[in-house]
Scaffold this motif. Structure first.
Motif, PDB file in Angstrom:
ATOM      1  N   ALA A 225      -4.293   5.053  -4.638  1.00 48.85           N
ATOM      2  CA  ALA A 225      -3.395   5.228  -3.884  1.00 48.85           C
ATOM      3  C   ALA A 225      -2.824   3.869  -3.345  1.00 48.85           C
ATOM      4  O   ALA A 225      -1.538   4.128  -3.549  1.00 48.85           O
ATOM      5  CB  ALA A 225      -4.159   5.494  -2.081  1.00 48.85           C
ATOM      6  N   ILE A 226      -3.442   2.812  -3.999  1.00 45.98           N
ATOM      7  CA  ILE A 226      -3.143   1.653  -3.944  1.00 45.98           C
ATOM      8  C   ILE A 226      -3.079   0.910  -5.610  1.00 45.98           C
ATOM      9  O   ILE A 226      -2.494   0.417  -5.540  1.00 45.98           O
ATOM     10  CB  ILE A 226      -4.623   0.704  -3.304  1.00 45.98           C
ATOM     11  CG1 ILE A 226      -4.216  -0.713  -2.149  1.00 45.98           C
ATOM     12  CG2 ILE A 226      -4.998   0.614  -4.205  1.00 45.98           C
ATOM     13  CD1 ILE A 226      -3.329  -0.322  -1.035  1.00 45.98           C
TER      14      ILE A 226
ATOM     15  N   TRP B 119      -9.580   5.746  -2.870  1.00 44.23           N
ATOM     16  CA  TRP B 119      -8.261   4.992  -2.607  1.00 44.23           C
ATOM     17  C   TRP B 119      -7.293   3.722  -3.430  1.00 44.23           C
ATOM     18  O   TRP B 119      -6.479   3.269  -3.586  1.00 44.23           O
ATOM     19  CB  TRP B 119      -9.649   3.512  -1.492  1.00 44.23           C
ATOM     20  CG  TRP B 119      -8.432   2.568  -1.284  1.00 44.23           C
ATOM     21  CD1 TRP B 119      -9.402   0.980  -2.353  1.00 44.23           C
ATOM     22  CD2 TRP B 119      -7.799   2.441  -0.211  1.00 44.23           C
ATOM     23  NE1 TRP B 119      -8.298   0.333  -1.564  1.00 44.23           N
ATOM     24  CE2 TRP B 119      -7.448   1.210   0.219  1.00 44.23           C
ATOM     25  CE3 TRP B 119      -7.101   2.671   0.383  1.00 44.23           C
ATOM     26  CZ2 TRP B 119      -6.598   0.501   0.927  1.00 44.23           C
ATOM     27  CZ3 TRP B 119      -6.234   3.234   1.145  1.00 44.23           C
ATOM     28  CH2 TRP B 119      -5.986   1.149   1.498  1.00 44.23           C
TER      29      TRP B 119
ATOM     30  N   TYR C 192      -0.803  -4.215  -1.661  1.00 42.82           N
ATOM     31  CA  TYR C 192      -1.107  -2.544  -2.537  1.00 42.82           C
ATOM     32  C   TYR C 192      -0.852  -3.216  -3.881  1.00 42.82           C
ATOM     33  O   TYR C 192       0.373  -3.931  -4.056  1.00 42.82           O
ATOM     34  CB  TYR C 192       0.424  -2.239  -1.589  1.00 42.82           C
ATOM     35  CG  TYR C 192       0.938  -0.165  -2.464  1.00 42.82           C
ATOM     36  CD1 TYR C 192       0.468   0.535  -2.112  1.00 42.82           C
ATOM     37  CD2 TYR C 192       2.637  -0.743  -3.626  1.00 42.82           C
ATOM     38  CE1 TYR C 192       1.275   1.306  -3.285  1.00 42.82           C
ATOM     39  CE2 TYR C 192       2.795   0.243  -3.850  1.00 42.82           C
ATOM     40  CZ  TYR C 192       1.873   1.312  -3.512  1.00 42.82           C
ATOM     41  OH  TYR C 192       2.481   2.447  -4.862  1.00 42.82           O
TER      42      TYR C 192
ATOM     43  N   PHE D 158      -4.131   1.481   4.117  1.00 40.21           N
ATOM     44  CA  PHE D 158      -2.703   1.501   3.352  1.00 40.21           C
ATOM     45  C   PHE D 158      -1.974   0.597   4.068  1.00 40.21           C
ATOM     46  O   PHE D 158      -1.301   0.017   3.331  1.00 40.21           O
ATOM     47  CB  PHE D 158      -1.796   2.881   2.836  1.00 40.21           C
ATOM     48  CG  PHE D 158      -1.310   3.045   2.350  1.00 40.21           C
ATOM     49  CD1 PHE D 158      -1.682   3.057   0.620  1.00 40.21           C
ATOM     50  CD2 PHE D 158      -0.083   2.884   2.401  1.00 40.21           C
ATOM     51  CE1 PHE D 158       0.039   2.801  -0.425  1.00 40.21           C
ATOM     52  CE2 PHE D 158       1.417   2.949   1.529  1.00 40.21           C
ATOM     53  CZ  PHE D 158       0.749   2.589   0.276  1.00 40.21           C
TER      54      PHE D 158
END
Length: 282
Positions: free
Chosen positions: A220-221, A217, A139, A130
């Protein structure tokens, strides 16, 4: 007596396979049935595996198409899957050829280090990944999942391609190219790529399916709705109205399965032949 023992073993194996098939298919059948039931009926207890025809409806699918950006999510997922396959195949075929044929000092140790990466779950490195994504402005970007997915699947792809080259690509073909003055790039383009097409097809199918099932993932991104993939979009229905709308979850999951099944059915023979080729050495 010997034949009776064999028959018993065969019958036992069939029973175990049948039980395994039921264990695998039962959740999928329940999901498909629930997708065609009204969202409110998914909370009935005990759950109905085979409801009556009158209870079946398309309301869940209508809600998905009318109230979500399903086609955007599907397009994002297909884009991520396609780019993941393209990038990983270019890198893994190159690395597989290098590890299988070329002389590099310490090659075994480098390959061992590459294999050790496979032992580490992707989510175990989510914090440094991250931070890396933020530093490179990945991001909330579709490339933030494409590049990391490609990095995750490349070690295993390289492992399979290296083994396939060693077991199925004759060195005599490469030597004949070298005698005629061909470089390693010519060998890679005209020998390695064509002859490794079965295993490349198998790996491509596996890597294409990966973005359809990975959630951690991507969650999160990807924060913008326009970049979300299908797994992330499905989680929108969890606790969306102080409860989980399982009817909508199952409906979108069913729709997400369609391209996956199509890809597998159309390329099934390449998948099976690619994984089985080289399994037995002569």
């Amino acid at each position: 007596m010997h034949h009776k023992k064999i028959d018993i073993m065969k019958m036992a194996s069939y029973i175990i396979l049948a039980l395994g098939l039921v264990f695998v298919l039962l959740p999928m059948v329940y999901m498909l049935v629930s997708a065609f039931k009204d969202n409110e009926l998914t909370f009935t207890y005990p759950p109905e595996l085979f409801p009556s025809i009158d209870e079946l409806t398309l309301n869940n699918f209508r809600y998905i198409f009318d109230n979500t950006k399903f086609w955007t999510y599907l397009g994002n997922t297909i884009l991520v899957a396609s780019m993941t396959v393209l990038i990983s195949i270019v890198i893994s075929t190159t690395l597989g050829y290098v590890f299988a044929r070329l002389y590099i000092p310490g090659k075994k140790y480098i390959f061992g280090f590459l294999l050790s990466i496979m032992m580490i779950p992707g989510l175990a490195l989510i914090v440094p990944q991250f931070e890396l994504a933020v530093r490179f402005n990945l991001y909330n970007s579709i490339w933030g999942v494409i590049l990391f997915y490609a990095a995750w699947v490349t070690p295993f792809s390289t492992f399979l391609i290296k083994g396939y080259i060693e077991d199925n690509v004759p060195r005599e073909l490469e030597d004949s190219i070298k005698v005629d003055g061909g470089s390693v790039f010519v060998i890679y383009r005209h020998i390695i790529l064509p002859l490794t097409s079965p295993v490349v097809a198998s790996i491509s199918i596996l890597n294409f399916l990966f973005p359809f099932e990975e959630l951690g993932w991507a969650t999160a991104i990807l924060k913008s709705d326009k970049y979300r993939t299908l797994p992330v979009a499905i989680t929108m229905f969890f606790q969306s109205h102080a409860r989980t709308d399982w009817g909508y979850v199952f409906a979108m999951t069913t729709l997400a399965m369609i391209p996956v099944l199509l890809i597998y059915v159309l390329l099934q023979r390449y998948f099976v032949s690619g994984l089985s080729s080289g399994a037995i050495k002569e």
